[in-house]
Design a protein around this motif. Structure first.
Motif, short mmCIF file in Angstrom:
data_model
loop_
_atom_site.label_atom_id
_atom_site.label_comp_id
_atom_site.label_asym_id
_atom_site.label_seq_id
_atom_site.Cartn_x
_atom_site.Cartn_y
_atom_site.Cartn_z
N ASP A 10 0.81 -1.21 0.00
CA ASP A 10 0.00 0.00 0.00
C ASP A 10 0.85 1.27 0.00
O ASP A 10 0.35 2.35 0.24
CB ASP A 10 -0.94 0.01 1.21
N HIS A 37 -2.73 -5.19 -4.20
CA HIS A 37 -3.20 -3.97 -3.54
C HIS A 37 -4.72 -3.98 -3.47
O HIS A 37 -5.41 -4.27 -4.44
CB HIS A 37 -2.75 -2.72 -4.31
N ALA A 59 -3.21 3.25 -6.35
CA ALA A 59 -2.91 1.82 -6.31
C ALA A 59 -1.75 1.49 -7.24
O ALA A 59 -0.82 0.78 -6.86
CB ALA A 59 -4.15 1.01 -6.70
N GLN A 84 -4.82 -5.39 -8.38
CA GLN A 84 -5.43 -4.36 -7.54
C GLN A 84 -6.94 -4.53 -7.58
O GLN A 84 -7.53 -4.77 -8.64
CB GLN A 84 -5.04 -2.95 -7.99
#
Length: 301
Positions: A10, A37, A59, A84
């Motif tokens: 992150d 993510h 992201a 993501q």
């Protein structure tokens, strides 16, 4: 199908340390590494195409930063396409954990977790994941897994520090023990197996119970039980050097002390349905909040 090691990232210092640790672990296991993510959506967050684009941009930036960091520090690792997703973060990470050889997350310890690992999210992942989860502190580097050199300096050319395993002799678990032996084998490290025991109180003693057994004699009995539990695993992993310790005291405190100076602590988490929902248990809870080295939490039935 070869399952990857997955690292949750992150952009925080904790997640970068976790990604770097995961890359080294992927090399040890001869597995690919995948960066993952997830972000939480809250009702108060601004919605719409522009807000979604901003979240995706953040992201991508976090993922690229982690990838660049890994390529500089661990260039030999095989990176698979990153992922993501939009949250809930706990559910997304738990689902990702079902498709991985190992899930690695960043941790702040007592101060909680950062980024998409906010408070109960990280503990929720540990409490619900079907596969082992490793939590890594910020600042964890490759040399921290190794003993210092002759001059006391950090080095990656020295032997690995011990892998520490907490075992409940009264209810040993094969999945947890095997995980620890395998981690020690991959590192060529010594495995330090720890069991904590406590003297029964007078209230707990029933008719015919021996309440006056000498502490050293009782410790010897526990050591005999521990040796018996580990015998089959010593035979399966003859190349792993094993030391055994039985200590009187609360398991939480004993294990936290034993993990000081270790390269990895391995603890178990029972996958039993409770009316109050998934929990980590007091020993695992103490480990993930108070131990400085990476902590592997292995679920078992």
């Amino acid at each position: 199908m070869v399952l990857p090691v997955i690292a949750g990232v992150d952009g925080s210092a904790e997640s970068l340390a976790a990604a770097q640790w995961a890359a080294r672990e992927a090399l040890r296991r001869d597995r690919p590494l995948q960066l993952f993510h997830a972000w939480n959506w809250h009702p108060r967050q601004e919605d719409g195409e522009e807000a979604m684009a901003a979240r995706r941009h953040l992201a991508r930036r976090s993922l690229r930063e982690a990838e660049d960091h890994i390529r500089r520090t661990c260039p030999d690792v095989r990176l698979t396409p990153d992922v993501q997703v939009e949250g809930p973060a706990t559910a997304a990470l738990v689902k990702a954990g079902e498709e991985t050889d190992l899930l690695v997350l960043g941790s702040r310890g007592l101060s909680g977790f950062t980024g998409f690992l906010v408070g109960s999210v990280a503990q929720g992942v540990v409490a619900r994941a079907a596969r082992p989860v490793v939590l890594v502190r910020a600042g964890e580097e490759a040399a921290d897994e190794h003993l210092p050199d002759r001059d006391g300096n950090a080095s990656t050319r020295t032997p690995y520090r011990d892998v520490v395993l907490g075992v409940d002799v009264g209810n040993p678990c094969d999945e947890v023990i095997e995980f620890a032996f395998e981690e020690a084998r991959l590192r060529g490290a010594r495995l330090h197996v720890v069991h904590a025991w406590q003297q029964p109180s007078a209230v707990a003693l029933g008719p015919g119970d021996l309440g006056l057994i000498d502490a050293s004699e009782r410790a010897g009995e526990w050591l005999g039980y521990l040796t018996a539990v580990l015998r089959v695993w010593r035979d399966k992993y003859p190349e792993v050097e094993v030391t055994e310790t039985v200590t009187e005291g609360r398991p939480q405190s004993v294990l936290v002390r034993a993990a000081s100076g270790a390269s990895l602590l391995v603890v178990g988490r029972r996958v039993a349905e409770r009316s109050a929902g998934p929990r980590t248990g007091p020993v695992t809870h103490a480990a993930i909040h108070h131990v400085g080295c990476p902590v592997a939490v292995v679920p078992h039935v």
